[in-house]
Design an enzyme around this catalytic site. Structure first.
Site, PDB file in Angstrom:
ATOM      1  CB  SER A 145      -0.927  -0.038   1.224  1.00  0.00           C
ATOM      2  OG  SER A 145      -1.779   1.080   1.243  1.00  0.00           O
ATOM      3  CG  HIS A 197      -4.287  -0.919  -0.730  1.00  0.00           C
ATOM      4  ND1 HIS A 197      -4.241  -0.724   0.635  1.00  0.00           N
ATOM      5  CD2 HIS A 197      -4.576  -2.236  -0.889  1.00  0.00           C
ATOM      6  CE1 HIS A 197      -4.484  -1.863   1.258  1.00  0.00           C
ATOM      7  NE2 HIS A 197      -4.679  -2.796   0.351  1.00  0.00           N
ATOM      8  CG  ASP A 221      -5.371  -5.901   2.117  1.00  0.00           C
ATOM      9  OD1 ASP A 221      -5.875  -7.025   2.344  1.00  0.00           O
ATOM     10  OD2 ASP A 221      -5.332  -5.389   0.985  1.00  0.00           O
TER      11      ASP A 221
END
Length: 286
Positions: A25, A52, A143
């Site tokens: 991310s 992401h 995540d």
């Protein structure tokens, strides 16, 4: 970019090879670049990058990453067949899963942005089993943690970026603290560790030694490992798929930094808890 018409389901390679899912991310671009630059051109593995991205964001990630590696970097379009020695990149506003050697995109309608790594890792675990690798790099949130747990449960390999080299430590640290990570490494160290495990799953050794005597010693140690597993459990793993058995042994060897099967056999004889851990790895229902 890949054209789905030229990558039909009928062209799925029959040979099983590792697929490395890499999630990131915030701060992930630099980590991606460092990791990819360390991968040799012919590693025999495929690499799938999941980052992401804002739904409306047009990513230039494939072009940027192609500058640091000679391995083909392709943005995924529709359904494509996974090939070794290729790097695949998720496009924006999509959910990525894998099934039967295919990478499949779907709309991100009902999936939060911060869960896309978990979704892909979970499908990778189920489809690839002990040939699945999950890597969590720099990022915020958690995540990837549940996805790594699935990969570990299915006998795959799990890796997180170390705290010092990550620009944002939430994602890797959450996975590490959850106890679902096999190795904590810098991006540059990750390909080297994966190559060790992949080579040892075929040769039975983490070293570069060669010769007939060593081959015989390794074969003997492998048979003895299966024998003491049978003594512990009553299960004869001779009848299991030998490539899968060797990969699971190689994973345990790498965790304990055992250079060859003989060293690992001695560890199993001295440490019953490790013998039980290996047995549990063997029983994973792939």
């Amino acid at each position: 970019m890949l054209d789905s018409k030229s990558n039909s389901i009928n062209s799925i390679p029959s040979k099983q090879f590792p697929v490395v899912g890499i999630g990131a991310s915030a701060g992930g671009l630099e980590s991606f670049k460092r990791l990819l630059a360390a991968i040799p051109e012919k590693s025999g593995m495929a690499y799938v990058l999941v980052q992401h991205l804002a739904p409306s964001h047009e990513s230039a990630l494939p072009e940027i990453l192609q500058r640091v590696t000679k391995i083909p970097v392709c943005e995924i379009t529709d359904e494509v067949t996974i090939q070794p020695d290729t790097i695949y990149v998720i496009p924006s506003n999509k959910i990525l899963t894998t099934i039967d050697g295919i990478l499949r995109l779907s709309p991100r309608d009902n999936i939060k942005t911060n869960l896309i790594i978990d979704v892909f890792f979970t499908s990778l675990a189920i489809v690839r089993g002990s040939f699945a690798v999950g890597v969590v790099l720099s990022g915020t949130g958690s995540d990837g943690m549940q996805g790594l747990k699935m990969i570990k449960d299915y006998g795959g390999i799990t890796i997180a970026q170390d705290e010092e080299s990550a620009a944002y430590t939430d994602m890797p640290l959450n996975s590490i603290n959850a106890g679902v990570v096999d190795f904590v490494l810098t991006p540059e160290e990750i390909p080297k560790q994966l190559l060790k495990i992949n080579i040892s799953s075929h040769t039975g050794s983490l070293s570069n030694n060669s010769g007939k005597k060593i081959e015989n010693d390794e074969a003997s140690a492998f048979k003895n490992i299966l024998k003491i597993l049978q003594q512990l459990s009553g299960v004869d793993f001779v009848y299991y798929k030998q490539k899968t058995v060797r990969r699971r042994i190689a994973r345990r060897m790498a965790i304990h930094k055992a250079e060859n099967l003989g060293d690992y056999l001695n560890l199993l004889k001295a440490d019953k808890s490790e013998l039980e851990s290996l047995f549990q790895d063997m029983l994973i229902p792939v």
